[in-house]
Design a protein around this motif. Structure first.
Motif, PDB file in Angstrom:
ATOM      1  N   GLN A 185     -15.129  21.586 -19.194  1.00 34.46           N
ATOM      2  CA  GLN A 185     -15.474  22.970 -19.490  1.00 34.46           C
ATOM      3  C   GLN A 185     -16.229  23.575 -18.312  1.00 34.46           C
ATOM      4  OE1 GLN A 185     -14.526  24.664 -22.358  1.00 34.46           O
ATOM      5  NE2 GLN A 185     -13.323  22.772 -22.570  1.00 34.46           N
ATOM      6  N   PRO A 186     -16.038  24.863 -18.030  1.00 29.52           N
ATOM      7  CA  PRO A 186     -16.791  25.488 -16.938  1.00 29.52           C
ATOM      8  C   PRO A 186     -18.285  25.523 -17.247  1.00 29.52           C
ATOM      9  CG  PRO A 186     -15.591  27.144 -18.203  1.00 29.52           C
ATOM     10  CD  PRO A 186     -15.117  25.807 -18.695  1.00 29.52           C
ATOM     11  N   LEU A 187     -19.086  25.500 -16.204  1.00 33.07           N
ATOM     12  CA  LEU A 187     -20.538  25.567 -16.354  1.00 33.07           C
ATOM     13  C   LEU A 187     -20.934  26.882 -17.012  1.00 33.07           C
ATOM     14  CD1 LEU A 187     -23.388  24.454 -15.765  1.00 33.07           C
ATOM     15  CD2 LEU A 187     -23.217  25.513 -13.498  1.00 33.07           C
ATOM     16  N   SER A 188     -21.839  26.788 -17.982  1.00 32.61           N
ATOM     17  CA  SER A 188     -22.387  27.952 -18.678  1.00 32.61           C
ATOM     18  C   SER A 188     -23.656  27.494 -19.364  1.00 32.61           C
ATOM     19  CB  SER A 188     -21.391  28.475 -19.717  1.00 32.61           C
ATOM     20  OG  SER A 188     -21.240  27.518 -20.774  1.00 32.61           O
ATOM     21  N   GLN A 189     -24.361  28.406 -19.994  1.00 38.54           N
ATOM     22  CA  GLN A 189     -25.551  28.021 -20.749  1.00 38.54           C
ATOM     23  C   GLN A 189     -25.200  27.039 -21.865  1.00 38.54           C
ATOM     24  OE1 GLN A 189     -29.004  28.573 -20.616  1.00 38.54           O
ATOM     25  NE2 GLN A 189     -28.467  29.126 -18.521  1.00 38.54           N
ATOM     26  N   GLU A 190     -23.994  27.127 -22.398  1.00 37.78           N
ATOM     27  CA  GLU A 190     -23.568  26.195 -23.440  1.00 37.78           C
ATOM     28  C   GLU A 190     -23.402  24.774 -22.912  1.00 37.78           C
ATOM     29  OE1 GLU A 190     -23.061  26.816 -26.860  1.00 37.78           O
ATOM     30  OE2 GLU A 190     -24.225  28.541 -26.193  1.00 37.78           O
ATOM     31  N   MET A 191     -23.292  24.638 -21.583  1.00 42.51           N
ATOM     32  CA  MET A 191     -23.064  23.316 -20.991  1.00 42.51           C
ATOM     33  C   MET A 191     -24.310  22.755 -20.317  1.00 42.51           C
ATOM     34  SD  MET A 191     -20.014  22.321 -21.708  1.00 42.51           S
ATOM     35  CE  MET A 191     -19.676  21.026 -20.521  1.00 42.51           C
ATOM     36  N   VAL A 192     -25.465  23.371 -20.507  1.00 38.21           N
ATOM     37  CA  VAL A 192     -26.705  22.796 -19.967  1.00 38.21           C
ATOM     38  C   VAL A 192     -26.918  21.419 -20.594  1.00 38.21           C
ATOM     39  CG1 VAL A 192     -29.218  22.994 -19.928  1.00 38.21           C
ATOM     40  CG2 VAL A 192     -27.810  25.002 -19.477  1.00 38.21           C
ATOM     41  N   GLY A 193     -27.148  20.426 -19.765  1.00 37.57           N
ATOM     42  CA  GLY A 193     -27.335  19.081 -20.282  1.00 37.57           C
ATOM     43  C   GLY A 193     -26.044  18.346 -20.559  1.00 37.57           C
ATOM     44  N   ARG A 194     -24.920  18.893 -20.094  1.00 39.81           N
ATOM     45  CA  ARG A 194     -23.639  18.223 -20.226  1.00 39.81           C
ATOM     46  C   ARG A 194     -22.907  18.234 -18.884  1.00 39.81           C
ATOM     47  NH1 ARG A 194     -20.367  20.655 -25.141  1.00 39.81           N
ATOM     48  NH2 ARG A 194     -18.840  19.179 -24.244  1.00 39.81           N
ATOM     49  N   VAL A 195     -21.762  17.588 -18.833  1.00 40.20           N
ATOM     50  CA  VAL A 195     -20.995  17.479 -17.594  1.00 40.20           C
ATOM     51  C   VAL A 195     -19.951  18.591 -17.562  1.00 40.20           C
ATOM     52  CG1 VAL A 195     -19.607  15.978 -16.150  1.00 40.20           C
ATOM     53  CG2 VAL A 195     -21.322  14.986 -17.667  1.00 40.20           C
ATOM     54  N   SER A 196     -20.166  19.556 -16.706  1.00 41.98           N
ATOM     55  CA  SER A 196     -19.271  20.696 -16.590  1.00 41.98           C
ATOM     56  C   SER A 196     -18.295  20.508 -15.435  1.00 41.98           C
ATOM     57  CB  SER A 196     -20.084  21.973 -16.344  1.00 41.98           C
ATOM     58  OG  SER A 196     -20.667  21.925 -15.044  1.00 41.98           O
ATOM     59  N   LYS A 197     -17.372  21.448 -15.314  1.00 41.79           N
ATOM     60  CA  LYS A 197     -16.427  21.417 -14.197  1.00 41.79           C
ATOM     61  C   LYS A 197     -17.164  21.567 -12.870  1.00 41.79           C
ATOM     62  CE  LYS A 197     -12.469  23.258 -14.943  1.00 41.79           C
ATOM     63  NZ  LYS A 197     -11.334  24.209 -15.153  1.00 41.79           N
ATOM     64  N   ALA A 198     -18.175  22.437 -12.824  1.00 36.31           N
ATOM     65  CA  ALA A 198     -18.956  22.599 -11.596  1.00 36.31           C
ATOM     66  C   ALA A 198     -19.649  21.296 -11.216  1.00 36.31           C
ATOM     67  CB  ALA A 198     -19.983  23.717 -11.767  1.00 36.31           C
ATOM     68  N   ALA A 199     -20.158  20.560 -12.208  1.00 42.49           N
ATOM     69  CA  ALA A 199     -20.785  19.265 -11.933  1.00 42.49           C
ATOM     70  C   ALA A 199     -19.766  18.294 -11.366  1.00 42.49           C
ATOM     71  CB  ALA A 199     -21.409  18.700 -13.205  1.00 42.49           C
ATOM     72  N   GLY A 200     -18.561  18.282 -11.916  1.00 45.21           N
ATOM     73  CA  GLY A 200     -17.508  17.409 -11.407  1.00 45.21           C
ATOM     74  C   GLY A 200     -17.141  17.741  -9.972  1.00 45.21           C
ATOM     75  N   TYR A 201     -17.033  19.032  -9.662  1.00 45.85           N
ATOM     76  CA  TYR A 201     -16.760  19.440  -8.287  1.00 45.85           C
ATOM     77  C   TYR A 201     -17.890  19.003  -7.355  1.00 45.85           C
ATOM     78  CZ  TYR A 201     -13.033  22.624  -9.976  1.00 45.85           C
ATOM     79  OH  TYR A 201     -11.901  23.168 -10.543  1.00 45.85           O
ATOM     80  N   ALA A 202     -19.140  19.125  -7.813  1.00 43.01           N
ATOM     81  CA  ALA A 202     -20.287  18.710  -6.995  1.00 43.01           C
ATOM     82  C   ALA A 202     -20.248  17.212  -6.723  1.00 43.01           C
ATOM     83  CB  ALA A 202     -21.594  19.104  -7.688  1.00 43.01           C
ATOM     84  N   MET A 203     -19.856  16.423  -7.737  1.00 41.62           N
ATOM     85  CA  MET A 203     -19.722  14.980  -7.528  1.00 41.62           C
ATOM     86  C   MET A 203     -18.676  14.691  -6.456  1.00 41.62           C
ATOM     87  SD  MET A 203     -19.782  13.567 -11.446  1.00 41.62           S
ATOM     88  CE  MET A 203     -20.979  14.223 -12.624  1.00 41.62           C
ATOM     89  N   LEU A 204     -17.553  15.399  -6.493  1.00 46.19           N
ATOM     90  CA  LEU A 204     -16.512  15.188  -5.492  1.00 46.19           C
ATOM     91  C   LEU A 204     -16.985  15.618  -4.111  1.00 46.19           C
ATOM     92  CD1 LEU A 204     -13.477  16.245  -7.668  1.00 46.19           C
ATOM     93  CD2 LEU A 204     -13.641  14.073  -6.418  1.00 46.19           C
TER      94      LEU A 204
END
Length: 542
Positions: free
Chosen positions: A207-226
């Motif tokens: 899921q894309p990063l949003s306030q609903e994804m605070v504390g979860r693994v978002s698409k932005a987090a996955g891109y940052a890991m890469l």
């Protein structure tokens, strides 16, 4: 969403109840009669399973008092140390050996780090095995929800492996709890390939990063890991992958993975990413959703705060062990007009909050005003020189003040999230990749990226003489500025290794070992004794 995440994260979850990778033998252990067959009946229960590995991860990744990834990454590098201070802090010489790069395979704290991180991986595998068999539609979710949630857990597994690979290199690849009994050692290149494939296979399902994804693994987090994975590919896999680092950095920068608050952009305030409303910061990408009100507090005080006498300095209810201090050479790396030096540290005379009444020292300077100094030596005994890890005093070294809890009357007191990735890091990643592609020279785009971050640290009057140019932004200067910007954020060992400085550079009283084997930690002796297929890293005796 943050309160919701903390509410369900605080509940004991089926992964904890059913089993995990045991600290020593990787076997599954049953702790109760609760099973997946009578759990996972609704979204809340499903999210408990998803979040259990994440809540465990803070024990080894955040500076919350455990001897995990954070402790070893910072204490072995050139910015933070835990010196002995009189009668306090010797602790069997653990922190001293780490600082001087004299560790062995017998270290209890390395054993603890291994256990914490592999237990976390066990939570991931256990949750993933359970969730794959859940009827999501019957639980009120969709098949699309299922694929996204499974992807989230797999990306979390990849992140665990990336951190484990960073510390130990050649390790096990285990995707099923307890199987096989004695898994074989995989090469670092194989672990890298596994992490890369897990991320690539799943990141677009997040899921894309949003306030609903605070504390979860978002698409932005996955891109940052890469972005991080490819930035370190030359060290971790033996092959430079600068183009890929730039590509995934751009995805984060361009907002393709979503954002927390409006568009993805740098926070104009150097305290914004760390304050007690930092879940609203426009630059934060991936974070632990800590919350005092939610019963899951980011307790950085143990490592970073002074004794109880210092609680009055910030008007807070917590205190610490007077443990971590800033290495003198790291504090000296900041210009005097650098606002980060003023805002991110406690230094000089310490006063009760909002007054000019001094905090009173209790050890070497008992009864005298507390004054933090940029030296680690027995000043009370007239010592001079650089000092050492065994010569500290209660006031030795500048101290941490990067995260601000607010005062105890603040409605958001201790609501700080711990930030794992923020946009500033992605700017630095891209700039470094551009420079390395360019033979180490900085193209204007790299200069612009670093100046966008650095400009926040100086007044408008000072900026004209502080901005970088294509001639002043060398690779060595990039590493120095990266250190100034990310101090206390658990990044430094990895950065020094990537720049080939970890075993070759000097800092404060640390002399280089010039032993490349030290770029990896030894696998704890007890682990190689229990698993005959686990191969010790080069250069370490059993």
């Amino acid at each position: 969403m943050k309160k919701y995440i903390n509410k369900i994260a605080a509940i004991l979850t089926p992964a904890a109840l059913l089993g995990t990778v045991a600290c020593m033998d990787l076997d599954e252990t049953i702790y109760s009669e609760l099973s997946k067959d009578n759990f996972y009946n609704n979204k809340v229960e499903i999210m408990q399973g998803v979040l259990r590995p994440f809540t465990h991860m803070q024990a080894w990744l955040a500076p919350t008092g455990q001897s995990g990834y954070y402790y070893h990454g910072e204490m072995a590098a050139d910015q933070v140390a835990w010196p002995q201070k009189g009668r306090h802090g010797y602790d069997g010489g653990d922190h001293i050996r780490l600082h001087y790069h004299e560790w062995t395979a017998q270290e209890n704290r390395l054993r603890s780090a291994w256990s914490l991180m592999w237990a976390g991986l066990g939570y991931v595998n256990s949750a993933l095995q359970d969730l794959q068999d859940v009827d999501f539609v019957e639980a009120g979710l969709t098949e699309e929800d299922k694929q996204s949630i499974l992807a989230e857990v797999k990306v979390m597994r990849a992140y665990h492996y990336m951190r484990i690979m960073d510390m130990w290199g050649n390790v096990l690849i285990v995707t099923t709890v307890g199987e096989p009994t004695n898994p074989p050692t995989a090469s670092r290149e194989e672990v890298f390939a596994f992490v890369e494939q897990e991320l690539l296979d799943n990141v677009e399902l997040l899921q894309p990063l949003s306030q609903e994804m605070v504390g979860r693994v978002s698409k932005a987090a996955g891109y940052a890991m890469l972005s991080e994975l490819y930035l370190n590919a030359e060290k971790w896999a033996g092959t430079a992958m600068w183009d890929k680092c730039i590509g995934y950095s751009d995805k984060v920068i361009d907002g393709e993975g979503g954002s927390l608050n409006g568009s993805m952009e740098l926070d104009p305030d150097i305290l914004g990413p760390f304050n007690n409303t930092n879940h609203l910061s426009s630059e934060n990408i991936f974070q632990f959703a800590f919350s005092r009100q939610g019963g899951f507090t980011f307790s950085w005080g143990g490592f970073y705060f002074g004794y109880s006498n210092m609680s009055e300095a910030l008007d807070v209810t917590f205190s610490g062990w007077n443990a971590f201090v800033v290495i003198p050479s790291a504090f000296d790396a900041y210009d005097e007009n650098d606002l980060r030096k003023e805002e991110w540290f406690l230094f000089g005379p310490q006063y009760k909050y909002g007054t000019t009444d001094p905090i009173i020292a209790t050890e070497e300077y008992d009864g005298q005003p507390m004054v933090y100094v940029n030296s680690i030596r027995r000043n009370s005994e007239g010592a001079t020189g650089e000092g050492s890890m065994t010569e500290g005093e209660e006031n030795s070294g500048a101290r941490f003040n990067k995260y601000r809890s607010g005062t105890k009357e603040d409605e958001n007191y201790q609501e700080n999230d711990y930030i794992i990735y923020r946009l500033t890091e992605i700017y630095f990643n891209k700039a470094e990749a551009l420079m390395r592609q360019n033979g180490g020279a900085a193209p204007q785009e790299a200069v612009d990226l670093i100046n966008a971050s650095r400009s926040r640290a100086f007044t408008a009057a000072d900026w004209a003489t502080e901005m970088y140019t294509t001639s002043s932004l060398t690779l060595d200067e990039l590493l120095a500025e990266r250190g100034r910007e990310f101090i206390f954020e658990g990044k430094r060992r990895t950065d020094l290794i990537r720049f080939s400085k970890f075993t070759t550079a000097s800092w404060w009283d640390h002399e280089p070992s010039n032993d490349a084997n030290m770029e990896l930690f030894p696998i704890p002796h007890v682990q190689t004794a229990l698993n005959p297929n686990l191969v010790q890293n080069p250069g370490y005796a059993e």
